[in-house]
Design a protein around this motif. Structure first.
Motif, PDB file in Angstrom:
ATOM      1  N   GLY A 151       1.013  -0.017  -7.041  1.00  0.00           N
ATOM      2  CA  GLY A 151      -0.064   0.234  -6.077  1.00  0.00           C
ATOM      3  C   GLY A 151      -0.787  -1.010  -5.620  1.00  0.00           C
ATOM      4  N   GLY A 187      -6.834   0.930   6.916  1.00  0.00           N
ATOM      5  CA  GLY A 187      -5.770   1.197   5.943  1.00  0.00           C
ATOM      6  C   GLY A 187      -5.047   2.487   6.262  1.00  0.00           C
ATOM      7  N   PHE A 188      -3.916   2.682   5.588  1.00  0.00           N
ATOM      8  CA  PHE A 188      -3.105   3.877   5.792  1.00  0.00           C
ATOM      9  C   PHE A 188      -3.936   5.144   5.570  1.00  0.00           C
ATOM     10  N   THR A 189      -4.748   5.117   4.526  1.00  0.00           N
ATOM     11  CA  THR A 189      -5.492   6.322   4.134  1.00  0.00           C
ATOM     12  C   THR A 189      -6.383   6.812   5.276  1.00  0.00           C
ATOM     13  N   LEU A 232       2.255  10.046  -3.517  1.00  0.00           N
ATOM     14  CA  LEU A 232       0.930   9.774  -4.061  1.00  0.00           C
ATOM     15  C   LEU A 232       0.042  11.013  -4.001  1.00  0.00           C
ATOM     16  N   HIS A 279      -2.777  11.081  -1.427  1.00  0.00           N
ATOM     17  CA  HIS A 279      -2.452  11.436  -0.044  1.00  0.00           C
ATOM     18  C   HIS A 279      -2.322  12.952   0.098  1.00  0.00           C
ATOM     19  N   THR A 330       8.099   8.248   3.513  1.00  0.00           N
ATOM     20  CA  THR A 330       8.113   6.794   3.272  1.00  0.00           C
ATOM     21  C   THR A 330       9.573   6.334   3.424  1.00  0.00           C
ATOM     22  N   PHE A 341       8.201   6.199  -1.899  1.00  0.00           N
ATOM     23  CA  PHE A 341       7.271   6.018  -3.001  1.00  0.00           C
ATOM     24  C   PHE A 341       7.215   7.297  -3.795  1.00  0.00           C
ATOM     25  N   ASP A 353       5.027   6.404   6.751  1.00  0.00           N
ATOM     26  CA  ASP A 353       4.198   5.508   5.946  1.00  0.00           C
ATOM     27  C   ASP A 353       5.037   4.289   5.587  1.00  0.00           C
ATOM     28  N   TYR A 398       4.436   1.398   4.041  1.00  0.00           N
ATOM     29  CA  TYR A 398       3.432   0.680   3.250  1.00  0.00           C
ATOM     30  C   TYR A 398       3.906  -0.661   2.715  1.00  0.00           C
ATOM     31  N   THR A 428       0.116  -1.081   7.025  1.00  0.00           N
ATOM     32  CA  THR A 428      -1.107  -1.475   6.325  1.00  0.00           C
ATOM     33  C   THR A 428      -0.991  -2.917   5.835  1.00  0.00           C
ATOM     34  N   SER A 433      -2.391  -3.608   3.029  1.00  0.00           N
ATOM     35  CA  SER A 433      -2.740  -3.460   1.611  1.00  0.00           C
ATOM     36  C   SER A 433      -1.722  -4.073   0.667  1.00  0.00           C
ATOM     37  N   LYS A 434      -0.440  -4.072   1.044  1.00  0.00           N
ATOM     38  CA  LYS A 434       0.563  -4.671   0.168  1.00  0.00           C
ATOM     39  C   LYS A 434       0.864  -6.104   0.604  1.00  0.00           C
ATOM     40  N   ARG A 446      -8.863  -3.457   3.785  1.00  0.00           N
ATOM     41  CA  ARG A 446      -8.933  -2.160   4.480  1.00  0.00           C
ATOM     42  C   ARG A 446      -8.518  -2.323   5.955  1.00  0.00           C
TER      43      ARG A 446
HETATM   44  C1  LIG Z   1       2.865   5.040  -0.692  1.00  0.00           C
HETATM   45  C2  LIG Z   1       1.689   4.248  -0.215  1.00  0.00           C
HETATM   46  N1  LIG Z   1       1.252   4.420   1.031  1.00  0.00           N
HETATM   47  C3  LIG Z   1       0.203   3.717   1.513  1.00  0.00           C
HETATM   48  C4  LIG Z   1      -0.454   2.806   0.731  1.00  0.00           C
HETATM   49  C5  LIG Z   1      -1.557   1.983   1.322  1.00  0.00           C
HETATM   50  O1  LIG Z   1      -2.725   2.672   1.493  1.00  0.00           O
HETATM   51  P1  LIG Z   1      -3.962   1.922   2.169  1.00  0.00           P
HETATM   52  O2  LIG Z   1      -3.463   1.227   3.382  1.00  0.00           O
HETATM   53  O3  LIG Z   1      -4.934   3.024   2.491  1.00  0.00           O
HETATM   54  O4  LIG Z   1      -4.518   0.960   1.162  1.00  0.00           O
HETATM   55  C6  LIG Z   1      -0.050   2.615  -0.565  1.00  0.00           C
HETATM   56  C7  LIG Z   1      -0.777   1.653  -1.409  1.00  0.00           C
HETATM   57  O5  LIG Z   1      -0.705   1.642  -2.584  1.00  0.00           O
HETATM   58  C8  LIG Z   1       1.057   3.343  -1.062  1.00  0.00           C
HETATM   59  O6  LIG Z   1       1.494   3.168  -2.300  1.00  0.00           O
END
Ligand SMILES: Cc1ncc(COP(=O)(O)O)c(C=O)c1O
Length: 469
Positions: free
Chosen positions: A119, A185-187, A212, A215, A252, A257, A285, A287, A314, A316-317, A324
């Protein structure tokens, strides 16, 4: 800008009581501020010259009030350090300042020393210097208008244009800047889509049987039932979609994931065919699509049908989850609905981060960073594979920042216990299973090899190796 008396010093709010002499009123106001804790011990007061100018009184009046409070012990005055609230001026009652009686601290909960849960990227890899340099350039070039309320709910054009170029080049996305909508962010993007789907009176969303829980929870809390698709070596069984009543499917495709498989061309086509025949939406997604090691990057599913697939990316990774920052590439027919869900202005992402990311991408720093991190993660992945070789089966390693370790039957509980004993955070694959998926039991671990900082990587790996049967 040169500093004038009006701009030097610091602001000090004082309530001067009426009906007293100026000096006495000022002294009492300062005394009360120190006594109540509003001015915390150690707070530096403005110089007598600056406060006098602010209050419109003679400098001597302030100097005399300060001297009186120093004599009483409320303030201290030292050459070079100015006039400060004395350390012994303890507050009479808690105030909002730092000098207020400290609330009892919650007990500090120390997590495990080592963390191989998935994550998070390696936060130590954040490109501080390059980001700062991009921020400087972006700030210097930003027009004044950028600092106002952003009128375009899609976000800054500079970033949407930079993303369009990058996504088309690196991810195979059909990305017209006009159809890119920035999100936190993705969320956040998923939350906006949930709103869109509810407004369309959609009740069910198909999701991957492993995925996840946050989600799924986000969709469920917005009144969308999640229906699991089985996941096998070819990815999510999108061939099952026609049998469901779902109005959308969340996938995904590049790197499932958490199982780590790539959605095969047949399964991709099945998802798009389903969307075309039913009018449903595919939510992609992407990610960790930037991190692929063994083959040519698996392109985005969106490239197959930009009118049916909403692409979500995103930072995030690739950069850091704390930023964000995310982006959606939205089919033309869904754009108005997404914008209605987002609201009339860009209120989710700050302009400086948007402009900085735009400059970061445009200057090539994003590519350089991703390529550098890819090397670092590939090395870690190889070390992980070597460390567990011959003991467990490793899969899902062609991309991303995590791998799946299949354990010998009956050993999972013991492995998790041993990991806890070695102060290592680890999670089983089963934690990500949809409760209704009815998946065959699989004893396996999801190992996030991106998570540890460089200093903790080797000991984390050693702790993992020591926990395995
Ligand atoms: C499967 C998956 N989707 C999306 C995200 C990213 O989410 P966000 O952009 O809200 O941080 C992650 C981050 O851990 C993820 O594992």
């Amino acid at each position: 800008m040169t500093e004038s008396r009006a701009t030097s010093g610091a602001d000090l709010h004082l309530e001067l009581s009426a009906g007293r002499g100026l000096r006495a009123g000022l002294a009492e106001a300062l005394r009360e501020a120190a006594r109540s804790g509003r001015l915390a011990p150690g707070t530096r007061l403005p110089s007598s010259r600056s406060l006098a100018a602010d209050l419109g009184v003679a400098r001597n009046t302030v100097a005399e009030a300060y001297a009186e409070l120093v004599a009483e012990g409320w303030l201290t005055a030292r050459q070079g350090s100015g006039t400060r609230v004395a350390e012994r001026a303890r507050p009479r009652r808690p105030g909002p300042g730092a000098g207020a009686a400290a609330p009892p601290r919650p007990p500090v909960r120390r997590g495990p020393a080592y963390d191989l849960t998935a994550g998070s990227p390696d936060l130590g890899g954040f490109p501080r210097a390059a980001w700062l340099a991009a921020a400087r350039r972006a700030l210097a070039a930003a027009p004044n208008e950028a600092f106002g309320y952003a009128a375009d709910p899609r976000g800054r054009t500079e970033l949407r244009e930079a993303l369009a170029g990058y996504l088309a080049r690196a991810r195979g996305v059909y990305a017209d800047p006009g159809r890119i909508v920035l999100c936190a962010g993705f969320t956040h993007g998923l939350a906006l889509l949930a709103k869109v789907l509810r407004a369309r009176r959609v009740r069910e969303v198909a999701v991957e049987g492993y995925g996840l829980a946050v989600h799924r929870g986000l969709l469920e809390r917005r009144g969308l039932r999640t229906v699991p698709l089985p996941v096998d070596a070819a990815g999510a069984c999108t061939t099952r979609l026609p049998g469901l009543a779902a109005g959308a499917v969340l996938l995904t495709p590049a790197h499932q994931f958490p199982t780590g498989v790539a959605l095969t061309p047949g399964r991709r086509a099945a998802a798009v065919d389903w969307a075309r025949t039913t009018g449903g939406l595919v939510v992609e997604d992407d990610y960790d699509g930037e991190f692929r090691y063994d083959r040519q990057p698996v392109g985005a599913l969106q490239g197959l049908d930009p009118d049916r697939v909403v692409y979500l990316g995103t930072a995030s990774k690739s950069l850091a989850p704390g930023l964000r920052m995310g982006w959606m590439v939205v089919p033309a027919g869904v754009l108005d609905e997404v914008l209605a869900a987002k609201g009339p202005a860009e209120l989710a992402s700050g302009v400086l981060d948007q402009l900085t990311l735009a400059e970061f991408i445009r200057s090539g720093a994003y590519d350089r960073h991703v390529r550098g991190m890819r090397q670092r993660y590939r090395r870690r992945r190889d070390e992980l594979v070597a460390a567990v070789a011959g003991r467990v089966a490793v899969s899902g390693i062609a991309a991303g920042l995590h791998a799946v370790l299949d354990l010998p039957e009956g050993s999972q509980e013991g492995v998790l216990r041993a990991a806890a004993w070695h102060d290592l955070a680890l999670e089983p694959l089963s934690r990500h299973a949809h409760p209704d998926a009815g998946l065959p039991p699989r004893e396996a671990l999801v190992v996030g090899y991106g998570t540890p900082p460089p200093s903790a990587w080797s000991p984390s790996l050693a702790a993992l190796a020591a926990s395995l049967p």
